[in-house]
Design an enzyme around this catalytic site. Structure first.
Site, PDB file in Angstrom:
ATOM      1  N   GLY A  14      36.308  54.438  36.353  1.00 56.63           N
ATOM      2  CA  GLY A  14      37.093  53.452  37.100  1.00 56.63           C
ATOM      3  C   GLY A  14      37.656  54.039  38.389  1.00 56.63           C
ATOM      4  N   GLY A  17      40.414  56.707  37.148  1.00 57.80           N
ATOM      5  CA  GLY A  17      39.820  57.710  36.258  1.00 57.80           C
ATOM      6  C   GLY A  17      38.806  58.589  36.986  1.00 57.80           C
ATOM      7  N   LEU A 106      49.104  55.228  32.223  1.00 59.66           N
ATOM      8  CA  LEU A 106      49.194  54.551  33.518  1.00 59.66           C
ATOM      9  C   LEU A 106      49.614  53.098  33.348  1.00 59.66           C
ATOM     10  CD1 LEU A 106      47.332  57.059  34.192  1.00 59.66           C
ATOM     11  CD2 LEU A 106      46.458  55.657  36.030  1.00 59.66           C
ATOM     12  N   TYR A 137      50.005  40.904  31.457  1.00 59.34           N
ATOM     13  CA  TYR A 137      49.620  42.293  31.783  1.00 59.34           C
ATOM     14  C   TYR A 137      50.863  43.181  31.847  1.00 59.34           C
ATOM     15  CZ  TYR A 137      47.793  45.876  35.147  1.00 59.34           C
ATOM     16  OH  TYR A 137      47.437  47.025  35.828  1.00 59.34           O
ATOM     17  N   THR A 165      51.887  51.844  42.305  1.00 58.42           N
ATOM     18  CA  THR A 165      51.834  50.656  43.130  1.00 58.42           C
ATOM     19  C   THR A 165      50.369  50.211  43.246  1.00 58.42           C
ATOM     20  OG1 THR A 165      52.464  49.797  45.276  1.00 58.42           O
ATOM     21  CG2 THR A 165      51.609  52.039  45.267  1.00 58.42           C
ATOM     22  N   TRP A 232      44.037  34.560  50.808  1.00 55.49           N
ATOM     23  CA  TRP A 232      44.784  33.802  49.799  1.00 55.49           C
ATOM     24  C   TRP A 232      46.285  33.817  50.108  1.00 55.49           C
ATOM     25  CZ3 TRP A 232      42.439  36.158  44.640  1.00 55.49           C
ATOM     26  CH2 TRP A 232      41.073  35.808  44.578  1.00 55.49           C
ATOM     27  N   ARG A 239      53.153  44.185  50.349  1.00 58.78           N
ATOM     28  CA  ARG A 239      52.554  45.045  49.339  1.00 58.78           C
ATOM     29  C   ARG A 239      52.520  46.487  49.828  1.00 58.78           C
ATOM     30  NH1 ARG A 239      53.330  41.203  46.842  1.00 58.78           N
ATOM     31  NH2 ARG A 239      52.016  40.074  45.339  1.00 58.78           N
ATOM     32  N   ASP A 311      50.816  33.411  45.933  1.00 53.39           N
ATOM     33  CA  ASP A 311      51.366  34.568  46.666  1.00 53.39           C
ATOM     34  C   ASP A 311      51.732  35.687  45.700  1.00 53.39           C
ATOM     35  OD1 ASP A 311      51.312  33.978  49.362  1.00 53.39           O
ATOM     36  OD2 ASP A 311      53.239  32.939  49.355  1.00 53.39           O
TER      37      ASP A 311
HETATM   38  N1  LIG Z   1      43.856  49.296  40.663  1.00 55.71           N
HETATM   39  C1  LIG Z   1      45.161  49.132  40.918  1.00 55.71           C
HETATM   40  O1  LIG Z   1      45.550  48.665  42.013  1.00 55.71           O
HETATM   41  C2  LIG Z   1      46.169  49.519  39.901  1.00 55.71           C
HETATM   42  C3  LIG Z   1      45.834  50.062  38.664  1.00 55.71           C
HETATM   43  N2  LIG Z   1      46.825  50.401  37.777  1.00 55.71           N
HETATM   44  C4  LIG Z   1      46.514  50.983  36.469  1.00 55.71           C
HETATM   45  O2  LIG Z   1      45.746  52.166  36.640  1.00 55.71           O
HETATM   46  C5  LIG Z   1      44.838  52.316  35.539  1.00 55.71           C
HETATM   47  C6  LIG Z   1      43.424  52.472  36.069  1.00 55.71           C
HETATM   48  O3  LIG Z   1      43.063  51.294  36.773  1.00 55.71           O
HETATM   49  P1  LIG Z   1      41.732  51.212  37.654  1.00 55.71           P
HETATM   50  O4  LIG Z   1      41.131  52.545  37.762  1.00 55.71           O
HETATM   51  O5  LIG Z   1      42.069  50.424  38.851  1.00 55.71           O
HETATM   52  O6  LIG Z   1      40.824  50.289  36.729  1.00 55.71           O
HETATM   53  P2  LIG Z   1      39.231  50.078  36.761  1.00 55.71           P
HETATM   54  O7  LIG Z   1      38.995  48.647  36.401  1.00 55.71           O
HETATM   55  O8  LIG Z   1      38.659  50.604  38.016  1.00 55.71           O
HETATM   56  O9  LIG Z   1      38.727  50.999  35.566  1.00 55.71           O
HETATM   57  C7  LIG Z   1      39.084  50.714  34.252  1.00 55.71           C
HETATM   58  C8  LIG Z   1      38.360  51.653  33.333  1.00 55.71           C
HETATM   59  O10 LIG Z   1      38.723  51.312  32.000  1.00 55.71           O
HETATM   60  C9  LIG Z   1      37.576  51.298  31.189  1.00 55.71           C
HETATM   61  N3  LIG Z   1      37.786  50.302  30.138  1.00 55.71           N
HETATM   62  C10 LIG Z   1      38.248  49.026  30.272  1.00 55.71           C
HETATM   63  N4  LIG Z   1      38.299  48.434  29.071  1.00 55.71           N
HETATM   64  C11 LIG Z   1      37.868  49.342  28.150  1.00 55.71           C
HETATM   65  C12 LIG Z   1      37.697  49.318  26.754  1.00 55.71           C
HETATM   66  N5  LIG Z   1      37.991  48.239  26.015  1.00 55.71           N
HETATM   67  N6  LIG Z   1      37.201  50.437  26.147  1.00 55.71           N
HETATM   68  C13 LIG Z   1      36.900  51.524  26.879  1.00 55.71           C
HETATM   69  N7  LIG Z   1      37.055  51.627  28.203  1.00 55.71           N
HETATM   70  C14 LIG Z   1      37.532  50.531  28.835  1.00 55.71           C
HETATM   71  C15 LIG Z   1      36.412  50.955  32.092  1.00 55.71           C
HETATM   72  O11 LIG Z   1      35.252  51.552  31.539  1.00 55.71           O
HETATM   73  P3  LIG Z   1      33.735  51.384  32.111  1.00 55.71           P
HETATM   74  O12 LIG Z   1      33.745  52.039  33.469  1.00 55.71           O
HETATM   75  O13 LIG Z   1      32.859  52.079  31.165  1.00 55.71           O
HETATM   76  O14 LIG Z   1      33.523  49.893  32.196  1.00 55.71           O
HETATM   77  C16 LIG Z   1      36.844  51.591  33.423  1.00 55.71           C
HETATM   78  O15 LIG Z   1      36.358  52.899  33.527  1.00 55.71           O
HETATM   79  C17 LIG Z   1      45.038  51.094  34.646  1.00 55.71           C
HETATM   80  O16 LIG Z   1      45.941  51.395  33.625  1.00 55.71           O
HETATM   81  C18 LIG Z   1      45.672  50.079  35.576  1.00 55.71           C
HETATM   82  O17 LIG Z   1      46.452  49.156  34.876  1.00 55.71           O
HETATM   83  C19 LIG Z   1      48.133  50.216  38.082  1.00 55.71           C
HETATM   84  C20 LIG Z   1      48.515  49.687  39.275  1.00 55.71           C
HETATM   85  C21 LIG Z   1      47.579  49.308  40.275  1.00 55.71           C
HETATM   86  C1  LIG Z   2      48.223  45.984  41.316  1.00 51.71           C
HETATM   87  C2  LIG Z   2      48.781  44.653  40.941  1.00 51.71           C
HETATM   88  O1  LIG Z   2      47.831  43.627  41.277  1.00 51.71           O
HETATM   89  C3  LIG Z   2      48.161  42.306  40.908  1.00 51.71           C
HETATM   90  O2  LIG Z   2      49.180  41.826  41.705  1.00 51.71           O
HETATM   91  P1  LIG Z   2      49.117  41.601  43.253  1.00 51.71           P
HETATM   92  O3  LIG Z   2      49.767  42.717  43.964  1.00 51.71           O
HETATM   93  O4  LIG Z   2      49.670  40.267  43.549  1.00 51.71           O
HETATM   94  O5  LIG Z   2      47.550  41.686  43.502  1.00 51.71           O
HETATM   95  P2  LIG Z   2      46.436  41.336  44.534  1.00 51.71           P
HETATM   96  O6  LIG Z   2      45.995  42.586  45.161  1.00 51.71           O
HETATM   97  O7  LIG Z   2      45.390  40.532  43.849  1.00 51.71           O
HETATM   98  O8  LIG Z   2      47.110  40.360  45.611  1.00 51.71           O
HETATM   99  C4  LIG Z   2      48.058  40.799  46.550  1.00 51.71           C
HETATM  100  C5  LIG Z   2      48.394  39.697  47.509  1.00 51.71           C
HETATM  101  O9  LIG Z   2      47.267  39.517  48.384  1.00 51.71           O
HETATM  102  C6  LIG Z   2      46.939  38.143  48.482  1.00 51.71           C
HETATM  103  N1  LIG Z   2      45.530  37.984  48.841  1.00 51.71           N
HETATM  104  C7  LIG Z   2      45.070  37.482  50.030  1.00 51.71           C
HETATM  105  N2  LIG Z   2      43.742  37.391  50.022  1.00 51.71           N
HETATM  106  C8  LIG Z   2      43.337  37.893  48.820  1.00 51.71           C
HETATM  107  C9  LIG Z   2      42.040  38.055  48.244  1.00 51.71           C
HETATM  108  O10 LIG Z   2      41.004  37.736  48.837  1.00 51.71           O
HETATM  109  N3  LIG Z   2      42.011  38.624  47.011  1.00 51.71           N
HETATM  110  C10 LIG Z   2      43.147  39.012  46.330  1.00 51.71           C
HETATM  111  N4  LIG Z   2      43.025  39.584  45.102  1.00 51.71           N
HETATM  112  N5  LIG Z   2      44.388  38.828  46.860  1.00 51.71           N
HETATM  113  C11 LIG Z   2      44.468  38.278  48.080  1.00 51.71           C
HETATM  114  C12 LIG Z   2      47.326  37.593  47.119  1.00 51.71           C
HETATM  115  O11 LIG Z   2      47.461  36.188  47.149  1.00 51.71           O
HETATM  116  C13 LIG Z   2      48.649  38.331  46.882  1.00 51.71           C
HETATM  117  O12 LIG Z   2      49.701  37.690  47.564  1.00 51.71           O
HETATM  118  C14 LIG Z   2      48.700  42.185  39.519  1.00 51.71           C
HETATM  119  O13 LIG Z   2      48.232  40.975  38.996  1.00 51.71           O
HETATM  120  C15 LIG Z   2      48.533  43.423  38.756  1.00 51.71           C
HETATM  121  O14 LIG Z   2      47.184  43.710  38.501  1.00 51.71           O
HETATM  122  C16 LIG Z   2      49.073  44.579  39.488  1.00 51.71           C
HETATM  123  O15 LIG Z   2      49.731  45.423  38.938  1.00 51.71           O
END
Ligand SMILES: NC(=O)C1=CN([C@@H]2O[C@H](COP(=O)(O)OP(=O)(O)OC[C@H]3O[C@@H](n4cnc5c(N)ncnc54)[C@H](OP(=O)(O)O)[C@@H]3O)[C@@H](O)[C@H]2O)C=CC1
Ligand SMILES: C[C@H]1O[C@H](OP(=O)(O)OP(=O)(O)OC[C@H]2O[C@@H](n3cnc4c(=O)[nH]c(N)nc43)[C@H](O)[C@@H]2O)[C@@H](O)[C@@H](O)C1=O
Length: 350
Positions: A14, A17, A106, A137, A165, A232, A239, A311
């Site tokens: 991911g 990761g 995380l 979530y 964040t 959107w 953010r 929003d």
């Molecule tokens: N992205 C963001 O903006 C943010 C992320 N986080 C947190 O950070 C952490 C990592 O997120 P991020 O890297 O973005 O997520 P990704 O979606 O990029 O990656 C998630 C990973 O979890 C694995 N996974 C999901 N479900 C399962 C399951 N049931 N069994 C085994 N493996 C599973 C996937 O495996 P596979 O690759 O094999 O499919 C993938 O490698 C999470 O806890 C998330 O909540 C927090 C704040 C913001």
């Molecule tokens: C990391 C955080 O991420 C999620 O929260 P969020 O911050 O609201 O996430 P977002 O990145 O999807 O949106 C940020 C803002 O941006 C605007 N926006 C504009 N245009 C697009 C657009 O095209 N796509 C998306 N996704 N958003 C858009 C959107 O409407 C919003 O106002 C949590 O559910 C939860 O997963 C969490 O922890």
């Protein structure tokens, strides 16, 4: 954590990761256990128990979760609460049963109240109502914090929770429906730019469609054409964004140098709010983010704000003083990070 310690990175493919794995490899760690989702479904209690029993990892980075942007969180509410609770329950409990030396869980800054005082300190957890779009979530993530805290207090484990964040970087999710804002806007503006330059083949390849009519039809559903890109919401929400490799560095720093007992005040009567915010402490409006991405991508069309889309929280800026006092600060600023991310996106293999 020694260079040959056995380290399990849950979610190693991911966004976060993969950055943790890269960071550890660069620092000389080599003894990893990894499993894809297909190889080990972390929602399966028995499979997770067997895995820990067989491999006995010493350190665990819990970066596997059901993750998505605002619309995915709002639509797939049941999946987000069920899968996240199951994954973290199984991994945290098995880490305790199998004597894991340290675990890093995380979470996310969406654990804080919708109208939280800004910047958001760790102590503001559970002081008011959550944002509706990601409430399921966020509740799973709050349960994860409380689980780590409770196991530490009752069983003397060393499980630390970090609350990042919004993150972005290589291996991000670029799905236009389910992704977070930053990868979505990069991809939408990149495709609109290609359309405006009549580079149909590249648009078809990017989307995996059969022809340009199919591609155009698909993009229409996301408000993208040669002259405009839909954003959107109102563009007014603020953010904060952290480069995923900085996030990984913070995780590795904490795993190496900090313990649960460093996360709270020893004089406090009750041990609570032991989680650590991870961010930059700086934010930007979605409108200004869109303008910045437009400049970096080199897209010259219009931005159209769609107020039918949510929003979400209007502002969620982290207070990073606890993290800074533990000895870590971010490195990559937003503009540089978006340039790196766009570069990664256009050079990735399909
Ligand atoms: N992205 C963001 O903006 C943010 C992320 N986080 C947190 O950070 C952490 C990592 O997120 P991020 O890297 O973005 O997520 P990704 O979606 O990029 O990656 C998630 C990973 O979890 C694995 N996974 C999901 N479900 C399962 C399951 N049931 N069994 C085994 N493996 C599973 C996937 O495996 P596979 O690759 O094999 O499919 C993938 O490698 C999470 O806890 C998330 O909540 C927090 C704040 C913001
Ligand atoms: C990391 C955080 O991420 C999620 O929260 P969020 O911050 O609201 O996430 P977002 O990145 O999807 O949106 C940020 C803002 O941006 C605007 N926006 C504009 N245009 C697009 C657009 O095209 N796509 C998306 N996704 N958003 C858009 C959107 O409407 C919003 O106002 C949590 O559910 C939860 O997963 C969490 O922890």
């Amino acid at each position: 954590m020694q260079k040959d310690s056995k380290i399990y990175i849950a979610g190693h493919r991911g966004l976060v990761g993969s950055a943790i794995l890269k960071n550890l490899q660069e620092k000389g760690y080599s003894n990893f256990v990894t499993r894809t989702h297909k190889e080990l479904d972390l929602t399966d209690k028995n499979a997770v128990a067997d895995f820990f029993e067989e491999h006995k990892p010493e350190y665990v980075f819990l970066a596997a979760a059901k993750v998505g942007g605002i619309v995915a969180n709002n639509v797939y509410r049941a999946d987000f609460i069920y899968e996240n609770l199951m994954i973290q329950n199984n991994v945290i409990h098995q880490s305790y049963l199998n004597g894991v030396k340290k675990l890093l869980f995380l979470g996310s800054t969406c654990i804080y109240p919708k109208n939280c005082p800004q910047p958001m300190k760790e102590d503001y957890l559970l002081t008011d109502t959550l944002e509706y779009t990601n409430e399921p979530y966020a509740i799973a993530k709050i349960a994860g914090i409380k689980m780590c805290e409770s196991y530490n207090i009752q069983y003397d484990t060393n499980f630390i929770s970090v609350m990042p964040t919004n993150l972005y970087g290589p291996n991000d999710n670029f799905d236009l429906e389910k992704s977070h804002v930053l990868p979505a806007l990069i991809r939408k503006m990149h495709l609109a730019k290609l359309l405006s330059e009549s580079k149909s083949d590249e648009v078809i390849k990017d989307l995996g469609k059969n022809n340009i009519d199919e591609a155009n039809e698909y993009l229409k559903g996301f408000g993208v054409d040669a002259s405009s890109v839909e954003i959107w919401g109102s563009g007014k929400p603020m953010r904060e964004f952290l480069w995923s490799e900085d996030m990984a560095d913070a995780c590795v720093y904490i795993m190496k140098n900090r313990d649960f007992e460093d996360t709270y005040d020893k004089n406090a009567k009750e041990i609570r709010n032991t989680h650590i915010n991870i961010g930059t402490g700086k934010d930007i409006s979605i409108k200004d983010l869109a303008i910045l991405i437009k400049k970096i991508v080199g897209y010259s069309g219009n931005l159209v704000f769609n107020s039918d889309k949510p929003d979400g929280t209007m502002k969620k800026l982290t207070d990073v003083s606890k993290l800074n006092s533990l000895g870590w600060k971010h490195n990559v600023e937003l503009e540089k990070g978006i340039e790196k991310m766009y570069n990664w996106y256009i050079n990735r293999s399909h």
